[in-house]
Every structure is written in structure tokens, then in C-alpha cells.
Enzyme design. Structure first.
Site, PDB file in Angstrom:
ATOM      1  N   GLN A 126       0.859  -1.194   0.000  1.00 35.29           N
ATOM      2  CA  GLN A 126       0.000   0.000   0.000  1.00 35.29           C
ATOM      3  C   GLN A 126       0.890   1.237   0.000  1.00 35.29           C
ATOM      4  O   GLN A 126       1.664   1.445   0.943  1.00 35.29           O
ATOM      5  CB  GLN A 126      -0.857  -0.027   1.275  1.00 35.29           C
ATOM      6  CG  GLN A 126      -1.715   1.194   1.510  1.00 35.29           C
ATOM      7  CD  GLN A 126      -2.162   1.274   2.974  1.00 35.29           C
ATOM      8  OE1 GLN A 126      -1.482   0.762   3.858  1.00 35.29           O
ATOM      9  NE2 GLN A 126      -3.278   1.901   3.222  1.00 35.29           N
ATOM     10  N   SER A 129       1.202   6.932   2.180  1.00 31.35           N
ATOM     11  CA  SER A 129       1.870   7.993   2.957  1.00 31.35           C
ATOM     12  C   SER A 129       3.046   8.617   2.215  1.00 31.35           C
ATOM     13  O   SER A 129       3.771   7.939   1.482  1.00 31.35           O
ATOM     14  CB  SER A 129       2.402   7.422   4.276  1.00 31.35           C
ATOM     15  OG  SER A 129       1.387   6.764   4.974  1.00 31.35           O
ATOM     16  N   SER A 161       5.032  -0.518   3.753  1.00 31.75           N
ATOM     17  CA  SER A 161       5.371  -1.802   4.388  1.00 31.75           C
ATOM     18  C   SER A 161       5.701  -2.838   3.319  1.00 31.75           C
ATOM     19  O   SER A 161       5.021  -2.918   2.297  1.00 31.75           O
ATOM     20  CB  SER A 161       4.200  -2.308   5.242  1.00 31.75           C
ATOM     21  OG  SER A 161       3.935  -1.434   6.298  1.00 31.75           O
ATOM     22  N   GLU A 244      -8.490  -1.968   6.314  1.00 35.66           N
ATOM     23  CA  GLU A 244      -7.223  -2.052   7.057  1.00 35.66           C
ATOM     24  C   GLU A 244      -7.483  -2.150   8.563  1.00 35.66           C
ATOM     25  O   GLU A 244      -6.721  -2.777   9.291  1.00 35.66           O
ATOM     26  CB  GLU A 244      -6.360  -0.807   6.743  1.00 35.66           C
ATOM     27  CG  GLU A 244      -4.962  -0.892   7.293  1.00 35.66           C
ATOM     28  CD  GLU A 244      -4.085   0.274   6.844  1.00 35.66           C
ATOM     29  OE1 GLU A 244      -4.608   1.219   6.210  1.00 35.66           O
ATOM     30  OE2 GLU A 244      -2.874   0.232   7.130  1.00 35.66           O
ATOM     31  N   GLU A 365      -4.635   9.673  17.548  1.00 29.97           N
ATOM     32  CA  GLU A 365      -5.402  10.932  17.472  1.00 29.97           C
ATOM     33  C   GLU A 365      -6.368  10.897  16.284  1.00 29.97           C
ATOM     34  O   GLU A 365      -7.508  11.365  16.379  1.00 29.97           O
ATOM     35  CB  GLU A 365      -4.456  12.140  17.327  1.00 29.97           C
ATOM     36  CG  GLU A 365      -3.639  12.464  18.570  1.00 29.97           C
ATOM     37  CD  GLU A 365      -2.483  11.490  18.793  1.00 29.97           C
ATOM     38  OE1 GLU A 365      -2.069  10.811  17.839  1.00 29.97           O
ATOM     39  OE2 GLU A 365      -2.013  11.397  19.943  1.00 29.97           O
TER      40      GLU A 365
HETATM   41  C1  LIG Z   1       3.683   0.014  11.434  1.00 34.29           C
HETATM   42  C2  LIG Z   1       3.413   0.995  10.342  1.00 34.29           C
HETATM   43  C3  LIG Z   1       3.097   0.532   9.081  1.00 34.29           C
HETATM   44  C4  LIG Z   1       2.826   1.454   8.063  1.00 34.29           C
HETATM   45  N1  LIG Z   1       2.565   0.962   6.813  1.00 34.29           N
HETATM   46  C5  LIG Z   1       2.265   1.828   5.828  1.00 34.29           C
HETATM   47  C6  LIG Z   1       2.012   1.334   4.504  1.00 34.29           C
HETATM   48  O1  LIG Z   1       2.115   0.134   4.223  1.00 34.29           O
HETATM   49  N2  LIG Z   1       1.690   2.222   3.541  1.00 34.29           N
HETATM   50  C7  LIG Z   1       1.571   3.574   3.809  1.00 34.29           C
HETATM   51  O2  LIG Z   1       1.220   4.314   2.894  1.00 34.29           O
HETATM   52  N3  LIG Z   1       1.844   4.066   5.044  1.00 34.29           N
HETATM   53  C8  LIG Z   1       2.189   3.228   6.058  1.00 34.29           C
HETATM   54  N4  LIG Z   1       2.488   3.710   7.313  1.00 34.29           N
HETATM   55  C9  LIG Z   1       2.479   5.163   7.544  1.00 34.29           C
HETATM   56  C10 LIG Z   1       1.319   5.621   8.420  1.00 34.29           C
HETATM   57  O3  LIG Z   1       0.084   5.541   7.727  1.00 34.29           O
HETATM   58  C11 LIG Z   1       1.623   7.060   8.879  1.00 34.29           C
HETATM   59  O4  LIG Z   1       2.810   7.015   9.646  1.00 34.29           O
HETATM   60  C12 LIG Z   1       0.501   7.634   9.731  1.00 34.29           C
HETATM   61  O5  LIG Z   1      -0.639   7.847   8.952  1.00 34.29           O
HETATM   62  C13 LIG Z   1       0.908   8.957  10.417  1.00 34.29           C
HETATM   63  O6  LIG Z   1       1.457   9.839   9.500  1.00 34.29           O
HETATM   64  P1  LIG Z   1       2.857  10.589   9.811  1.00 34.29           P
HETATM   65  O7  LIG Z   1       3.828   9.532  10.219  1.00 34.29           O
HETATM   66  O8  LIG Z   1       3.177  11.429   8.647  1.00 34.29           O
HETATM   67  O9  LIG Z   1       2.572  11.479  11.090  1.00 34.29           O
HETATM   68  P2  LIG Z   1       1.859  12.909  11.086  1.00 34.29           P
HETATM   69  O10 LIG Z   1       0.640  12.855  10.250  1.00 34.29           O
HETATM   70  O11 LIG Z   1       2.877  13.950  10.748  1.00 34.29           O
HETATM   71  O12 LIG Z   1       1.435  13.048  12.585  1.00 34.29           O
HETATM   72  C14 LIG Z   1       2.332  13.524  13.621  1.00 34.29           C
HETATM   73  C15 LIG Z   1       1.525  13.654  14.902  1.00 34.29           C
HETATM   74  O13 LIG Z   1       0.498  14.664  14.733  1.00 34.29           O
HETATM   75  C16 LIG Z   1      -0.772  14.111  15.056  1.00 34.29           C
HETATM   76  N5  LIG Z   1      -1.822  14.666  14.189  1.00 34.29           N
HETATM   77  C17 LIG Z   1      -1.733  14.851  12.850  1.00 34.29           C
HETATM   78  N6  LIG Z   1      -2.903  15.346  12.375  1.00 34.29           N
HETATM   79  C18 LIG Z   1      -3.740  15.471  13.433  1.00 34.29           C
HETATM   80  C19 LIG Z   1      -5.083  15.926  13.593  1.00 34.29           C
HETATM   81  N7  LIG Z   1      -5.803  16.351  12.550  1.00 34.29           N
HETATM   82  N8  LIG Z   1      -5.630  15.898  14.835  1.00 34.29           N
HETATM   83  C20 LIG Z   1      -4.904  15.466  15.906  1.00 34.29           C
HETATM   84  N9  LIG Z   1      -3.613  15.043  15.829  1.00 34.29           N
HETATM   85  C21 LIG Z   1      -3.044  15.038  14.603  1.00 34.29           C
HETATM   86  C22 LIG Z   1      -0.624  12.626  14.807  1.00 34.29           C
HETATM   87  O14 LIG Z   1      -1.591  11.886  15.536  1.00 34.29           O
HETATM   88  C23 LIG Z   1       0.792  12.357  15.282  1.00 34.29           C
HETATM   89  O15 LIG Z   1       0.844  12.209  16.680  1.00 34.29           O
HETATM   90  C24 LIG Z   1       2.839   2.840   8.328  1.00 34.29           C
HETATM   91  C25 LIG Z   1       3.199   3.296   9.590  1.00 34.29           C
HETATM   92  C26 LIG Z   1       3.508   2.398  10.586  1.00 34.29           C
HETATM   93  C27 LIG Z   1       3.930   2.911  11.931  1.00 34.29           C
END
Ligand SMILES: Cc1cc2nc3c(=O)[nH]c(=O)nc-3n(C[C@H](O)[C@H](O)[C@H](O)COP(=O)(O)OP(=O)(O)OC[C@H]3O[C@@H](n4cnc5c(N)ncnc54)[C@H](O)[C@@H]3O)c2cc1C
Length: 381
Positions: A126, A129, A161, A244, A365
Site C-alpha cells: 500500500q 503515505s 510496508s 485495514e 489521534e
Molecule cells: C507500522 C506501520 C506501518 C505502516 N505501513 C504503511 C504502509 O504500508 N503504507 C503507507 O502508505 N503508510 C504506512 N504507514 C504510515 C502511516 O500511515 C503514517 O505514519 C501515519 O498515517 C501517520 O502519519 P505521519 O507519520 O506522517 O505522522 P503525522 O501525520 O505527521 O502526525 C504527527 C503527529 O500529529 C498528530 N496529528 C496529525 N494530524 C492530526 C489531527 N488532525 N488531529 C490530531 N492530531 C493530529 C498525529 O496523531 C501524530 O501524533 C505505516 C506506519 C507504521 C507505523
């Protein structure tokens, strides 16, 4: 949900039990000392699943699945969880993309994608991100420009992933040019060996290079690989993300948490302080299981998973986090210098593994936001 067990269901359960008992090796996870071992175990299980009829247990008959009844799906979920079966390397295709292709795919896409998943020929990842578009995934900047019968992709994704082991990916790309960020994205089905794709695995602290950064430089994708219509990507992405967080994902994850709980129990000794923490985590895990049944019930009754899956996801991920912290505290410094395959090592892996689970599939969140807006219908600012 009607979970009355019929004679037919009992026959199903007996067959499944026999098959699982013959094929699941309960200690498979303990045998994994590195990422390659882990991948090999997932591949081994995927081969067994796709070589049997069980890979299609969640899919309807018209798409090559088993068309299992609600009770049979519950039996499958519970039994595979109890016996600790691995998830299998094709889980993303089976659980997330398959249902979306059944709903949004053209007949040609269904003929290509669905058997490829059920027969174990294709492994999907997938690609949603990006560095500046995780929680706010609709802000993606990877762009697909239409050029005759093809799209040309440029940009980068992160946290994909098992990208390095995938044969294909469903990728969210920007196709619109207007200001509406949700209305200007699409999903393409791409070959991971296309020229212009550069996969760079990210090493984690526990040594598992499980996610990758992936760069796309003038990658050409035939226009027939567009899933749904152009700029319908946000609707389809939300559909996929509900799968998912859906029932099948929850049961598998609960097993992994149970394993960490067992590791904690083995290392905790007689300390009443730590045993209290152990008991609290065990109780929360039992509640998570009940929530998983609720999600399963809604999925079976409504056909597709609902946003209520976010409640289960929120609860089990926080339970795992609490368990990870408690277990780490109980093992103390031993947990930081653990030898592979000792109880402390299991605890350490559980501890480091717990935090990502509060992020992947949408952060704590974001789950709370979904529950507030879409489940409880609370007013938004
Ligand atoms: C184990 C794992 C597997 C993954 N696998 C995949 C995959 O296969 N494919 C893929 O595309 N992605 C994958 N991801 C990525 C994952 O979807 C993102 O890490 C996740 O959506 C958070 O995005 P970010 O890391 O950019 O954090 P950010 O979006 O930058 O968030 C940073 C912080 O701000 C908070 N925040 C952000 N917006 C808001 C809001 N509107 N209200 C309140 N708080 C907020 C968040 O909760 C977090 O604490 C994976 C991540 C992990 C950890």
C-alpha cells in the site's frame, strides 16, 4: 449478528481445525531471529494458504472465494488466532486491495488482480503515505500526469510496508489540478519492477527493515491500471483504510499482543506490582477481543467494515502500548541487553513493536477524530 452454529458450520470447523493443526507451527515467531527469517515464515504460510481453499475464506464465491457464512468467518478468525497462524505475505492483497477491486475494479482488473492474490502469484503493498502527507494523506504530492494511454508518475512515498518484497502496489497519486485536495487524487495499480522505481528500506531499531522509502521517477503506468475513475481515489482510499482496520486485521493483531503478554508473564516473576500490570493488560486484551467481535459482527451484517473499526484499533493499540511499557519496566535493564529468543528478548520486541502500532493504519489521534466525527457524529469546528 447471528452466530448460531449449524451442522455445516461444525463440519467447517472440524476441517479447518485439522488443516491448521497439520500446518501451523506454533513456535514460528520464536524461531525468527532476523527479518529474513520472518519474511521466510510469512512466505511459507502464504504458500500453504494459497495452495489451499482457505485463502479465500473472507471473499464471496463469485470472486473465487469460499463464501463462508458469518459463523464460519468467526470460527476462522478465532481458530487461526488461537493457533497463532502467521498473517502471510499476501495479507495486504487479500484483506485490503481485494475487496476494493471487487467493488471498484473493471472486469479486466478483477480477472487479473483477484486470482493473482488468491493463487499467491502477486504480493501487494500500500503506497499512500508521503513525508508531508501521513495523517493528512489527501495532501499527497506524488503526481500522475496523463500522457496518451498511460500515466507518468513522479514523486516519493514513505513507510511503505514490505515494499521490497512486493510485486505490485496500489498507489495514491494526485491527478487533479484544482484546489480540492480530496477530489484530485486517484489510485493506480502498478508493477513494482517498473523502470524508474527506487526502493530504499528503512532500518528499524529492532533490526526489521519492514518499511521503505520509494522514489518514482517518470514511471509509466498503463491507463487501464486506474482503479475506479480518475479523481475517485479518496473514496476508494477510505474504503481500503476501513478494511485495514476491519475485523480480520484485529484478530491477527490480538494474537501478536497475546504472544507479548505470554513473554511478559514468563519474565515477570512473583512481583505483585508487575503481576497487577500483567492482569490489567490481560483484562484489556479480553475487552479488545470482544470489540473485535463487534467489528466482525458489523462487517458481516453490513457487508463492508464501518468506521467503528477505529474503536477497536484505538483500544488494542493502546493496550499493546501499555503492555509494552509495563513489560519493559518489569525486565528492567535485562530487557535492553537481551539475547535473542530469551523471554527478555520477546519483551523487548513487544516494547519496540508497540509504538508503531499506535501509528500505522492511522494514529491514535486520527482514530479519535474518526470516532468523534463519523461514529458519534459530534459537531466539528
Ligand atoms: C507500522 C506501520 C506501518 C505502516 N505501513 C504503511 C504502509 O504500508 N503504507 C503507507 O502508505 N503508510 C504506512 N504507514 C504510515 C502511516 O500511515 C503514517 O505514519 C501515519 O498515517 C501517520 O502519519 P505521519 O507519520 O506522517 O505522522 P503525522 O501525520 O505527521 O502526525 C504527527 C503527529 O500529529 C498528530 N496529528 C496529525 N494530524 C492530526 C489531527 N488532525 N488531529 C490530531 N492530531 C493530529 C498525529 O496523531 C501524530 O501524533 C505505516 C506506519 C507504521 C507505523
Amino acid at each position: 449478528m447471528d452466530l448460531d452454529i449449524s451442522d455445516e458450520d461444525l463440519v467447517f470447523a472440524e476441517r479447518l481445525w485439522t488443516w491448521l493443526s497439520e500446518n501451523v507451527e506454533p513456535q514460528w515467531l520464536d524461531r525468527c531471529t532476523d527479518y529474513d527469517d520472518y519474511v521466510a515464515e510469512q512466505d511459507r504460510w502464504e504458500k500453504l494458504l494459497t495452495g489451499s481453499r482457505w485463502a479465500g475464506v473472507w471473499w464471496p464465491k463469485e470472486h473465487g472465494g469460499m463464501g463462508a457464512t458469518p459463523a464460519q468467518r468467526a470460527i476462522y478468525a478465532e481458530m487461526t488466532a488461537r493457533l497463532g497462524a502467521p498473517e502471510g505475505s499476501g495479507k495486504t492483497g487479500r484483506r485490503m486491495l481485494g475487496p476494493a477491486v471487487m467493488r471498484y475494479g473493471t472486469p479486466e482488473q478483477q480477472e487479473w488482480v483477484l486470482p493473482g492474490i488468491l493463487e499467491g502469484k502477486h504480493v501487494w503493498c500500500q503506497s499512500f503515505s508521503e513525508p508531508d502527507a501521513g495523517s493528512d494523506v489527501a495532501s499527497i504530492r506524488t503526481r500522475a500526469r496523463r500522457d496518451g494511454d498511460a500515466y507518468v508518475l513522479n514523486g516519493s512515498k514513505i513507510w511503505t510496508s514490505h515494499a521490497q518484497h512486493a510485486t505490485h502496489s496500489f498507489i495514491l497519486v494526485r491527478t487533479g489540478t484544482g484546489g480540492d485536495k480530496h477530489g484530485g487524487v486517484s489510485i493506480l495499480l502498478i508493477d513494482m519492477d517498473s523502470p524508474g522505481i527506487d526502493i530504499r528500506p528503512i532500518q528499524q531499531i529492532i533490526g526489521m527493515p519492514d518499511y521503505s522509502e520509494v522514489f518514482y521517477d517518470d514511471v509509466v503506468v498503463p491507463a487501464g491500471r486506474l482503479l475506479g475513475s480518475e479523481n475517485q481515489g479518496w473514496e476508494i482510499a477510505r474504503y481500503i483504510m476501513r478494511y485495514e482496520r476491519g475485523a480480520v486485521m484485529v484478530f491477527d493483531t490480538l494474537v501478536r499482543i497475546e504472544r507479548h503478554l505470554e513473554g511478559f508473564a514468563r519474565s515477570v516473576g512473583e512481583s505483585s506490582f508487575h503481576r497487577t500490570a500483567l492482569g490489567r493488560s490481560a483484562a484489556k486484551l479480553a475487552a479488545s477481543r470482544l470489540l473485535a467481535y463487534r467489528v466482525l459482527g458489523q462487517q458481516v451484517e453490513g457487508g463492508d467494515p464501518t468506521d467503528a473499526g477505529s474503536i477497536a484499533k484505538l483500544y488494542w493499540s493502546l493496550t499493546w502500548l501499555e503492555l509494552g511499557k509495563a513489560a519493559q519496566a518489569a525486565t528492567g535493564e535485562l530487557g535492553l541487553v537481551a539475547e535473542p529468543l530469551t523471554p527478555e528478548d520477546t519483551v523487548l520486541r513487544g516494547f519496540f513493536g508497540s509504538r508503531p502500532m499506535t501509528i500505522g493504519g492511522g494514529t491514535v489521534e486520527i482514530q479519535r477524530n474518526i470516532i468523534a466525527k463519523r461514529v458519534l457524529g459530534l459537531p466539528t469546528s
